[in-house]
Design an enzyme around this catalytic site. Structure first.
Site, PDB file in Angstrom:
ATOM      1  N   ASP A 128     -33.063  15.138  15.730  1.00 13.68           N
ATOM      2  CA  ASP A 128     -32.821  13.800  16.253  1.00 13.68           C
ATOM      3  C   ASP A 128     -34.191  13.204  16.542  1.00 13.68           C
ATOM      4  O   ASP A 128     -34.851  13.590  17.497  1.00 13.68           O
ATOM      5  CB  ASP A 128     -31.969  13.890  17.527  1.00 13.68           C
ATOM      6  CG  ASP A 128     -31.723  12.525  18.166  1.00 13.68           C
ATOM      7  OD1 ASP A 128     -32.265  11.516  17.672  1.00 13.68           O
ATOM      8  OD2 ASP A 128     -30.975  12.481  19.178  1.00 13.68           O
ATOM      9  N   LYS A 139     -35.062   2.217  18.605  1.00 11.52           N
ATOM     10  CA  LYS A 139     -36.278   2.594  19.319  1.00 11.52           C
ATOM     11  C   LYS A 139     -37.517   2.269  18.499  1.00 11.52           C
ATOM     12  O   LYS A 139     -38.373   1.542  18.944  1.00 11.52           O
ATOM     13  CB  LYS A 139     -36.276   4.090  19.661  1.00 11.52           C
ATOM     14  CG  LYS A 139     -35.571   4.487  20.942  1.00 11.52           C
ATOM     15  CD  LYS A 139     -34.088   4.455  20.853  1.00 11.52           C
ATOM     16  CE  LYS A 139     -33.416   4.823  22.151  1.00 11.52           C
ATOM     17  NZ  LYS A 139     -32.356   5.813  21.973  1.00 11.52           N
ATOM     18  N   TRP A 143     -29.906  14.039  25.348  1.00 11.38           N
ATOM     19  CA  TRP A 143     -29.431  13.813  23.981  1.00 11.38           C
ATOM     20  C   TRP A 143     -29.088  15.123  23.292  1.00 11.38           C
ATOM     21  O   TRP A 143     -28.106  15.208  22.566  1.00 11.38           O
ATOM     22  CB  TRP A 143     -30.448  12.990  23.184  1.00 11.38           C
ATOM     23  CG  TRP A 143     -30.693  11.654  23.821  1.00 11.38           C
ATOM     24  CD1 TRP A 143     -31.869  11.194  24.356  1.00 11.38           C
ATOM     25  CD2 TRP A 143     -29.734  10.600  24.033  1.00 11.38           C
ATOM     26  NE1 TRP A 143     -31.693   9.932  24.881  1.00 11.38           N
ATOM     27  CE2 TRP A 143     -30.405   9.547  24.699  1.00 11.38           C
ATOM     28  CE3 TRP A 143     -28.379  10.449  23.728  1.00 11.38           C
ATOM     29  CZ2 TRP A 143     -29.759   8.354  25.059  1.00 11.38           C
ATOM     30  CZ3 TRP A 143     -27.736   9.265  24.085  1.00 11.38           C
ATOM     31  CH2 TRP A 143     -28.425   8.238  24.748  1.00 11.38           C
TER      32      TRP A 143
HETATM   33  C1  LIG Z   1     -31.240   6.530  22.263  1.00 12.58           C
HETATM   34  C2  LIG Z   1     -31.091   7.881  21.740  1.00 12.58           C
HETATM   35  C3  LIG Z   1     -29.870   8.350  21.228  1.00 12.58           C
HETATM   36  C4  LIG Z   1     -28.605   7.510  21.239  1.00 12.58           C
HETATM   37  O1  LIG Z   1     -28.698   6.575  20.235  1.00 12.58           O
HETATM   38  P1  LIG Z   1     -27.474   5.602  19.897  1.00 12.58           P
HETATM   39  O2  LIG Z   1     -27.989   4.930  18.646  1.00 12.58           O
HETATM   40  O3  LIG Z   1     -27.327   4.668  21.041  1.00 12.58           O
HETATM   41  O4  LIG Z   1     -26.293   6.419  19.639  1.00 12.58           O
HETATM   42  C5  LIG Z   1     -29.824   9.623  20.729  1.00 12.58           C
HETATM   43  N1  LIG Z   1     -30.909  10.417  20.709  1.00 12.58           N
HETATM   44  C6  LIG Z   1     -32.104  10.007  21.180  1.00 12.58           C
HETATM   45  C7  LIG Z   1     -33.276  10.920  21.135  1.00 12.58           C
HETATM   46  C8  LIG Z   1     -32.233   8.730  21.707  1.00 12.58           C
HETATM   47  O5  LIG Z   1     -33.410   8.310  22.177  1.00 12.58           O
END
Ligand SMILES: *Cc1c(COP(=O)(O)O)cnc(C)c1O
Length: 362
Positions: A173, A197, A104
């Site tokens: 993030d 998540k 990511w």
């Molecule tokens: C799943 C995830 C993403 C991607 O998320 P989307 O909502 O599918 O764009 C980005 N960063 C992390 C840390 C993730 O776990």
């Protein structure tokens, strides 16, 4: 196939707290005596106003956010934030520091570079296939922000402490660990999290952003890609993802009122992860992939002695009502995602299954 709810260890979309799902079900046809479902209500109604305001207030209370921060809901997932952040916050003559701790982070870096922005990768754990969190990082004094991924969903590593950036705002993030623990908010300029998540259904991304960053952001952008659009309209410039925001509100209410707040949530998460890690550490059959002092409390990644064992493990687990244990397709192995909603009961069930699988196959 089953008519029972399983122990769900999916990485995302992931398990939601059962009381939240039950509340959604109970009020699905008639939300607050409106005679309508939440999916049928106008986002311009007082019904929805109450929902979105409650979600924002709860987020602020849980993270102890003062009035310097806005809480926004943006579509496009965490992935759109990879681009929106540099578009809004980094001009052509500025630069930003990025820490690369996995897939990511790598994508976030690529997006910034694709936009022609100047990015310094100040630390990376790629040398050991992203199995640890880099320490003792030196940051560039002139950097606009430091970007990091607080929890690496795929590799199963997590920042326990956030680096001392000497006042440079951290942009994080937190898709897979937001609201799992208290945060030192004075360090952050922006936090974002795809909901699927640890927060709610997919389709919305929570963005917590310092107002001075909104105010100083690039104005020459399409309306829907500007933070200011969301901040000035309480995330309702256009139709927001109403159902997602409603579910997020219920999840935050569950953390506050049923789990006892964010400190208690963290204690609970530590206990859950300890159950699993303690077991794996005493076993010679299972092995975690992350370095011990970087292991995630949210995504426990582990391997078995061979890929055949792993395939069989995942299959047998599924038959036993334990779902989602296959590792990310890019790394293989196994992974138990144990976000806020994972229960203690599910941890015991998982360890019990792992113990018996080991005995049968060793
Ligand atoms: C799943 C995830 C993403 C991607 O998320 P989307 O909502 O599918 O764009 C980005 N960063 C992390 C840390 C993730 O776990």
């Amino acid at each position: 196939m089953t008519d029972q709810r399983i122990y769900n260890f999916n990485a995302g979309p992931a398990a939601l707290p059962l009381p939240v799902l039950e509340e959604i079900q109970a009020s699905f046809l008639n939300f607050k005596n409106s005679g309508m479902s939440i999916t049928e209500i106008s986002h311009r109604s007082s019904y929805f106003d109450e929902v979105i305001n409650d979600a924002v207030e709860r987020a602020k209370r849980l993270l102890n956010l003062d009035d310097r921060f806005d809480v926004l809901f943006v579509q496009g997932g965490a992935s759109l934030q990879f681009a929106m952040i540099p578009m809004n916050l980094l001009s052509q003559d500025e630069s930003a520091d990025y820490i690369n701790t996995g897939t990511w982070s790598t994508k976030a870096i690529k997006e910034a570079q694709n936009l022609g922005k100047t990015v310094h990768v100040v630390a990376s754990s790629e040398d050991k296939s992203f199995s640890y969190i880099p320490k003792d990082i030196t940051f560039n004094t002139g950097s606009k922000f430091v970007h990091l991924t607080s929890n690496n969903t795929i590799k199963g590593t997590q920042f326990y402490e956030f680096p001392d950036t000497k006042g440079i705002p951290i942009i994080a993030d937190m898709s897979s660990d937001i609201f799992s623990r208290p945060l030192p908010m004075e360090k952050f300029g922006l936090i974002y999290a795809g909901a699927q998540k640890n927060l709610g259904p997919s389709g919305t991304c929570m963005v917590i952003i310092r107002k001075d960053l909104v105010d100083s952001a690039n104005e020459n952008l399409p309306t829907m890609l500007k933070y200011a659009t969301y901040a000035s309209k309480n995330s309702m410039y256009n139709t927001p993802p109403c159902f997602g925001i409603y579910t997020i509100d219920l999840v935050l209410k569950w953390i506050e009122e049923e789990m006892g707040g964010i400190e208690k949530m963290e204690e609970h998460n530590i206990k859950k992860a300890d159950i699993l890690y303690d077991f794996i550490d005493t076993s010679s059959f299972y092995q975690t992939t992350a370095e011990k002092y970087s292991r995630s409390l949210m995504n426990v990644t582990f391997r078995l002695p061979s890929e055949d064992f792993e395939r069989n493990f995942v299959e047998r687990a599924t038959q036993h009502g334990l779902g989602g244990l296959k590792g990310h397709r890019s790394v293989g192995g196994c992974r138990a995602s144990i976000y806020n909603a994972a229960t203690m009961e599910s941890m015991y069930a998982l360890v019990e299954f792992m113990e018996s699988f080991e005995k049968e196959n060793k």
